[in-house]
Motif scaffolding. Structure first.
Motif, PDB file in Angstrom:
ATOM      1  N   ILE A 133      64.629 -78.645 -38.308  1.00  0.00           N
ATOM      2  CA  ILE A 133      65.189 -79.811 -39.000  1.00  0.00           C
ATOM      3  C   ILE A 133      66.537 -80.452 -38.390  1.00  0.00           C
ATOM      4  CG2 ILE A 133      66.187 -80.663 -41.063  1.00  0.00           C
ATOM      5  CD1 ILE A 133      64.050 -78.989 -42.370  1.00  0.00           C
ATOM      6  N   PRO A 134      66.582 -81.474 -37.849  1.00  0.00           N
ATOM      7  CA  PRO A 134      68.035 -81.892 -37.257  1.00  0.00           C
ATOM      8  C   PRO A 134      69.042 -82.076 -38.245  1.00  0.00           C
ATOM      9  CG  PRO A 134      66.193 -83.727 -37.179  1.00  0.00           C
ATOM     10  CD  PRO A 134      65.602 -82.386 -38.010  1.00  0.00           C
ATOM     11  N   ASN A 135      70.282 -81.492 -37.742  1.00  0.00           N
ATOM     12  CA  ASN A 135      71.469 -81.540 -38.530  1.00  0.00           C
ATOM     13  C   ASN A 135      71.423 -80.919 -39.952  1.00  0.00           C
ATOM     14  OD1 ASN A 135      72.575 -82.997 -36.344  1.00  0.00           O
ATOM     15  ND2 ASN A 135      71.555 -84.693 -37.104  1.00  0.00           N
ATOM     16  N   LEU A 136      70.626 -79.630 -39.982  1.00  0.00           N
ATOM     17  CA  LEU A 136      70.530 -79.083 -41.156  1.00  0.00           C
ATOM     18  C   LEU A 136      71.827 -78.469 -41.366  1.00  0.00           C
ATOM     19  CD1 LEU A 136      68.462 -77.966 -43.444  1.00  0.00           C
ATOM     20  CD2 LEU A 136      68.445 -75.538 -42.113  1.00  0.00           C
ATOM     21  N   THR A 137      72.375 -78.644 -42.845  1.00  0.00           N
ATOM     22  CA  THR A 137      73.726 -78.136 -43.173  1.00  0.00           C
ATOM     23  C   THR A 137      73.489 -76.877 -44.156  1.00  0.00           C
ATOM     24  OG1 THR A 137      74.032 -79.700 -44.678  1.00  0.00           O
ATOM     25  CG2 THR A 137      74.857 -80.110 -42.546  1.00  0.00           C
ATOM     26  N   LEU A 138      72.412 -77.060 -44.962  1.00  0.00           N
ATOM     27  CA  LEU A 138      72.290 -76.106 -46.257  1.00  0.00           C
ATOM     28  C   LEU A 138      70.692 -75.964 -46.720  1.00  0.00           C
ATOM     29  CD1 LEU A 138      73.850 -74.583 -48.714  1.00  0.00           C
ATOM     30  CD2 LEU A 138      73.189 -76.641 -49.918  1.00  0.00           C
ATOM     31  N   ALA A 139      70.353 -74.828 -46.948  1.00  0.00           N
ATOM     32  CA  ALA A 139      69.008 -74.834 -47.248  1.00  0.00           C
ATOM     33  C   ALA A 139      68.779 -73.367 -48.142  1.00  0.00           C
ATOM     34  CB  ALA A 139      68.067 -74.690 -46.016  1.00  0.00           C
ATOM     35  N   GLY A 140      67.840 -73.439 -49.063  1.00  0.00           N
ATOM     36  CA  GLY A 140      67.668 -72.340 -50.025  1.00  0.00           C
ATOM     37  C   GLY A 140      66.425 -72.573 -50.954  1.00  0.00           C
ATOM     38  N   PHE A 141      66.140 -71.727 -51.648  1.00  0.00           N
ATOM     39  CA  PHE A 141      65.208 -71.948 -52.718  1.00  0.00           C
ATOM     40  C   PHE A 141      66.042 -71.912 -54.180  1.00  0.00           C
ATOM     41  CE2 PHE A 141      62.654 -69.160 -50.076  1.00  0.00           C
ATOM     42  CZ  PHE A 141      61.832 -70.001 -49.531  1.00  0.00           C
ATOM     43  N   SER A 142      65.679 -72.990 -54.859  1.00  0.00           N
ATOM     44  CA  SER A 142      66.348 -73.240 -55.966  1.00  0.00           C
ATOM     45  C   SER A 142      65.516 -73.302 -57.204  1.00  0.00           C
ATOM     46  CB  SER A 142      67.126 -74.750 -55.978  1.00  0.00           C
ATOM     47  OG  SER A 142      67.713 -75.269 -57.383  1.00  0.00           O
ATOM     48  N   ARG A 143      65.928 -72.197 -58.042  1.00  0.00           N
ATOM     49  CA  ARG A 143      64.982 -72.019 -59.185  1.00  0.00           C
ATOM     50  C   ARG A 143      65.649 -72.369 -60.495  1.00  0.00           C
ATOM     51  NH1 ARG A 143      63.713 -65.854 -59.423  1.00  0.00           N
ATOM     52  NH2 ARG A 143      65.732 -65.814 -60.767  1.00  0.00           N
ATOM     53  N   LEU A 144      64.986 -73.021 -61.369  1.00  0.00           N
ATOM     54  CA  LEU A 144      65.462 -73.591 -62.725  1.00  0.00           C
ATOM     55  C   LEU A 144      64.436 -72.999 -63.858  1.00  0.00           C
ATOM     56  CD1 LEU A 144      67.763 -75.520 -63.233  1.00  0.00           C
ATOM     57  CD2 LEU A 144      65.874 -77.389 -63.400  1.00  0.00           C
ATOM     58  N   ALA A 145      65.100 -71.953 -64.477  1.00  0.00           N
ATOM     59  CA  ALA A 145      64.522 -71.651 -65.519  1.00  0.00           C
ATOM     60  C   ALA A 145      63.940 -72.561 -66.830  1.00  0.00           C
ATOM     61  CB  ALA A 145      65.516 -70.576 -66.401  1.00  0.00           C
ATOM     62  N   PRO A 146      63.039 -72.064 -67.396  1.00  0.00           N
ATOM     63  CA  PRO A 146      62.328 -72.816 -68.593  1.00  0.00           C
ATOM     64  C   PRO A 146      63.602 -73.478 -69.488  1.00  0.00           C
ATOM     65  CG  PRO A 146      61.113 -71.000 -68.189  1.00  0.00           C
ATOM     66  CD  PRO A 146      62.367 -70.717 -67.286  1.00  0.00           C
ATOM     67  N   HIS A 147      63.316 -74.506 -69.674  1.00  0.00           N
ATOM     68  CA  HIS A 147      64.182 -75.117 -70.685  1.00  0.00           C
ATOM     69  C   HIS A 147      65.754 -75.334 -70.335  1.00  0.00           C
ATOM     70  CE1 HIS A 147      60.920 -75.514 -73.311  1.00  0.00           C
ATOM     71  NE2 HIS A 147      60.645 -74.065 -73.266  1.00  0.00           N
ATOM     72  N   THR A 148      65.987 -75.426 -69.016  1.00  0.00           N
ATOM     73  CA  THR A 148      67.420 -75.576 -68.392  1.00  0.00           C
ATOM     74  C   THR A 148      67.590 -77.038 -68.030  1.00  0.00           C
ATOM     75  OG1 THR A 148      67.161 -73.295 -67.383  1.00  0.00           O
ATOM     76  CG2 THR A 148      68.668 -74.631 -66.380  1.00  0.00           C
ATOM     77  N   HIS A 149      68.932 -77.551 -68.236  1.00  0.00           N
ATOM     78  CA  HIS A 149      69.130 -78.734 -67.940  1.00  0.00           C
ATOM     79  C   HIS A 149      70.760 -78.568 -67.050  1.00  0.00           C
ATOM     80  CE1 HIS A 149      71.810 -82.377 -69.260  1.00  0.00           C
ATOM     81  NE2 HIS A 149      71.015 -82.759 -68.386  1.00  0.00           N
TER      82      HIS A 149
END
Length: 178
Positions: free
Chosen positions: A75-91
C-alpha cells in the motif's frame, strides 16, 4: 465524508484478499490485543493489534500475520495499520483526528448486524470484505450495537499527491536558505 474505495488502486487487493487477512486475525490469541489508548473516548471495550506505526512495520506483530503484512507493504504511503476490535455494545464517541494529510480505511473482517460508522452527517454500516474510507479529521463516531465482536483492518495512508507537495516545499525551503 466517505470516499469511493475505487479511487484507490490498492483497495482492490484488500477486497480480494480480505478472507486471508480475516483468517490471520482469527488465528491471533485474543489476549494480545491492547486497549485503544484514548480510553476516555469510548464506552465499552475497544482493542487493537498494531501491525504498522509511523510508516514502519512492527516486526513481532507482522511475523504473526505474514500474509497481511505483505499485503500492507504494497500500500503506497501507509502510515498506520492494525486490527481494530470493538466489543459488543461499545460506542466510540464523536471525535475528530488530527492528521489532515491522511485518509483512514476500514476493511470489514468480522461484522455482525447493527454496527455503524458516522462520518459527518453520513452513516454507513460496515460489510465484510468491503472498505470504508474517510478523513479522520471529520467528526465521526462508531457503534457496535450487537452481541458479537466487530473487527476491521484499520489503516491510515497519506493522501495521494502529498509526496509531490512535500518535495516542492522542501525545494522551496532550500531556495530560501541559499
Amino acid at each position: 465524508m466517505f470516499y469511493d474505495p475505487d479511487l484507490f488502486d490498492f483497495t482492490d487487493t484488500l477486497v480480494k484478499q480480505w478472507k486471508v487477512i480475516r483468517d490471520e486475525y482469527l488465528a491471533l490469541p485474543q489476549d494480545i490485543f491492547d486497549p485503544w489508548v484514548q480510553r476516555e473516548m469510548y464506552q465499552g471495550d475497544w482493542r487493537v493489534f498494531g501491525l504498522f506505526a509511523l510508516g514502519k512495520r512492527i516486526n513481532a506483530a507482522c511475523d504473526r500475520c505474514p500474509q497481511t503484512a505483505k499485503i500492507l507493504e504494497s500500500i503506497p504511503n501507509l502510515t498506520l495499520a492494525g486490527f481494530s476490535r470493538l466489543a459488543p455494545h461499545t460506542h466510540i464517541e464523536a471525535h475528530t483526528g488530527w492528521a489532515r494529510n491522511e485518509f483512514r480505511l476500514h476493511l470489514g473482517l468480522v461484522v455482525p448486524p447493527n454496527c455503524t460508522l458516522r462520518v459527518g452527517e453520513e452513516v454507513k454500516h460496515w460489510q465484510e470484505g468491503h472498505c470504508l474510507i474517510f478523513e479522520d479529521t471529520t467528526e465521526h463516531e462508531a457503534w457496535n450495537d450487537s452481541d458479537l465482536v466487530r473487527t476491521v483492518l484499520l489503516l491510515d495512508f497519506s493522501k495521494p499527491g502529498l509526496e509531490i507537495f512535500f518535495e516542492e516545499i522542501s525545494g522551496a525551503s532550500q531556495l530560501c536558505t541559499e
